[in-house]
Design an enzyme around this catalytic site. Structure first.
Site, short mmCIF file in Angstrom:
data_model
loop_
_atom_site.label_atom_id
_atom_site.label_comp_id
_atom_site.label_asym_id
_atom_site.label_seq_id
_atom_site.Cartn_x
_atom_site.Cartn_y
_atom_site.Cartn_z
N SER A 36 0.70 -1.11 -0.32
CA SER A 36 -0.51 -0.26 0.00
C SER A 36 0.77 1.64 0.15
CB SER A 36 -0.81 -0.42 1.06
OG SER A 36 -1.61 1.31 1.78
N LYS A 61 -0.76 -19.85 12.90
CA LYS A 61 -1.10 -20.52 14.09
C LYS A 61 -1.46 -22.12 13.39
CE LYS A 61 0.96 -19.05 18.15
NZ LYS A 61 1.81 -19.76 18.31
N ASN A 88 -5.39 -18.42 19.80
CA ASN A 88 -5.47 -19.13 18.50
C ASN A 88 -4.54 -20.26 17.96
OD1 ASN A 88 -6.18 -16.52 17.62
ND2 ASN A 88 -3.69 -14.75 17.77
N GLY A 188 5.97 -17.30 22.23
CA GLY A 188 6.51 -18.27 22.49
C GLY A 188 7.80 -18.91 21.40
N GLU A 212 8.60 -7.67 20.53
CA GLU A 212 7.98 -8.29 21.40
C GLU A 212 7.20 -7.40 22.35
OE1 GLU A 212 11.61 -9.91 23.77
OE2 GLU A 212 10.14 -12.08 23.42
N ASP A 218 11.41 -11.36 27.23
CA ASP A 218 12.22 -12.69 27.49
C ASP A 218 12.61 -13.39 26.47
OD1 ASP A 218 9.00 -13.34 27.04
OD2 ASP A 218 9.99 -15.68 26.29
N LYS A 281 -6.69 -2.77 4.43
CA LYS A 281 -8.44 -3.30 4.40
C LYS A 281 -7.96 -4.24 5.79
CE LYS A 281 -8.67 0.03 1.89
NZ LYS A 281 -9.00 1.53 3.17
N SER A 319 0.16 -11.58 12.11
CA SER A 319 0.55 -12.63 12.05
C SER A 319 -1.03 -12.82 12.65
CB SER A 319 1.22 -13.14 13.52
OG SER A 319 1.08 -12.42 14.42
N ASN A 322 -7.51 -12.50 15.42
CA ASN A 322 -8.80 -12.73 16.14
C ASN A 322 -8.62 -11.37 17.21
OD1 ASN A 322 -9.72 -15.75 14.59
ND2 ASN A 322 -7.64 -16.19 15.12
#
Lengths: 347, 347
Positions: A36, A61, A88, A188, A212, A218, A281, A319, A322
């Site tokens: 874009s 995932k 997820n 993770g 992160e 971590d 979008k 990534s 949801n």
């Protein structure tokens, strides 16, 4: 490049990712690589965006979960599988199990967003909840596994899961072999490990940078210390990335291949979600928007003055998508009401 | 199938669409065909969704505009182009002109959504506004064309634009040759004409159904009357589809190939936008969500009792995602506050 002893020891290799891609062909969505002009101009960098929020079950995932299950024996599948997740991986595991005919049990935090819970429910998995602050979810999973004879499917700590996730980078590089840097969220560490291993095996000049949430660093601390450095993860709107320590099988891969890990604050994540809405979008959950946020906040250093155009082409892994309407709507509305300074926006 | 005299007369043919696809390869986004078990279950039909909201400039319009411009002479391109649009064609024209080195002037209604105006601005086009209710935009365009020697690029009334838009159906059928019905939004009719001509030339058993906002049913009336039947278009949240009459060059194609046109109310459009957010992780503008809305409202008849599962596989064209946050946020928030009955939702 450094010696490859560690990654071959873990099995997270470029050829492992290629084999996973062959197994996932026709099962996963070949998510589009979006560009874009408006977004690139807003961010001050030449971006290509891997929209894994459009993946089946709304996040990357599914790649790892399906790949892991596809390598279990028919007997293991028949007994059933169990996994723990902030949401997820649970959805991904539930669908993969449904497609492969395995009963699935998923262990989720009691505060799981409703949209994720409803989706798991629809897929027919048994749901077991645990308290994020007082229970160790791995112990809950281990107990269910022992009790019911279920195969544990980790959300990150599995070679099959990591090379499955690495197919994100494989597709990104097929579509944009000219990227200079790839930015990838780190929870993770499975996605970052799979992607970094594939990138360095095939395009060693491409930088791979993990991102992160601030206070959930971590992996950044572990990278600096060169060994696992667990923390008490702080609060963040990026609920999928609140981990206490890198997955043990991911850590050596990350130590070996990841160029850097940066952290970002929640306000940059919200801004990235708003830009995803406006320019691409797409709907991004906070964890899914964090790699774009790293470019907005200045966490990824420009080659010259901060705020100026970043050199090179940036591949950004978005990534997942949801997120409840209540969360999304209130975050973006507040951002618009505040009239946030558009960070790093030239002109 | 009926005789093909009309469509060959207009030039909107299957082979025309194929040639356009060859010219657009590598320029347009090959938008993904998305599926979602949750969405199919919510709608009560087996859906595949062509997500043209992910197209460059956020809508299918770029296909037709670029294709039209790519067929102009170098001299015409150098003089410049002009077009009128409720927003999406304007953005598409501005970008296509930028890519092909032509100066662009776009004529937009004074009430154009801000997100669309900002995007046109970024692309360097000259913007001229007109009053939707008191001015004839075609006259404004004609005057600019005469005055400045600019080539007019219609949003629908051009064979090159229509066959460019028809590449949406070509890609959909490549990815899902087993669909039984394709649902497509109808404004000026260019998308529906290009898609219907391609579908009937190559997959004559596949039904093609157009969808208009309630009260903006100029194409439905024209189809029933078998000739152009202009109306005073009513108000609708689907601002991109408020047309008074089908484009003259589109009408014979639509009369010849379209199986039916149905209309839907604004509340079904809002519900479709909410489902796009929840299940597909895409942002849909009202006009872009209307084909999905037709399945929710019952406008597309089920084979048996209304509300039961629709037979066959439905291909749904979600044509655009250019919507302001203010509009999107308030529509979806109101829908959640109302707790709308989820129309046609089994179980």
């Amino acid at each position: 490049m450094r010696a490859t002893a560690e990654h071959t020891a873990t099995g997270v290799t470029g050829s492992g990712v290629r084999q996973a891609a062959a197994r996932l062909a026709g099962v996963v969505v070949r998510t589009p690589l979006l560009t874009s002009a408006g977004l690139s101009s807003a961010v001050g960098a030449d971006l290509v965006v891997k929209a894994e929020c459009l993946q089946v079950t709304g996040a990357f995932k599914f790649r790892g979960a399906y790949h892991h299950l596809s390598r279990l024996s028919p007997e293991d599948l028949a007994r059933g599988v169990v996994g723990a997740s902030s949401g997820n991986h649970a959805q991904a595991l539930a669908l993969a199990a449904q497609l492969l005919g395995a009963p699935a049990t998923v262990v989720v935090p009691a505060d799981i967003p409703e949209v994720k819970l409803a989706a798991i429910d629809r897929l027919g998995a048994d749901v077991v909840t645990y308290e994020r602050d007082s229970q160790d979810r791995d112990q809950v999973v281990a107990a269910l596994s022992a009790e019911r004879g279920l195969c544990v499917v980790p959300s990150a700590n599995s070679v099959a899961v990591m090379v499955g996730a690495g197919t994100v980078a494989l597709e990104l590089l097929q579509d944009a072999p000219d990227v200079d840097t790839i930015l990838v969220p780190v929870g993770g560490g499975g996605l970052a490990a799979g992607c970094a291993a594939f990138v360095k095996a095939t395009h060693p000049r491409v930088r791979v940078i993990g991102v992160e949430p601030y206070g959930c660093n971590d992996t950044q601390l572990s990278l600096h210390a060169k060994h696992s450095t667990p923390i008490a993860a702080a609060s963040s709107i990026a609920d999928g990335l609140r981990h206490n320590a890198p997955a043990p099988l991911a850590l050596p891969v990350l130590l070996h291949y990841l160029d850097d890990v940066v952290t970002v604050h929640d306000d940059a994540i919200t801004e990235a979600m708003a830009l995803g809405f406006e320019h691409l979008k797409v709907v991004l959950e906070p964890s899914g928007a964090i790699a774009l946020a790293a470019l907005l906040s200045g966490a990824v250093a420009a080659s010259s003055t901060p705020g100026t155009h970043l050199d090179g082409r940036m591949g950004v892994v978005l990534s997942g998508g949801n997120v409840d309407w209540a969360t999304f709507g209130s975050l973006i509305t507040r951002r618009h009401e505040r009239g946030l300074p558009r960070l790093h926006r030239p002109g």
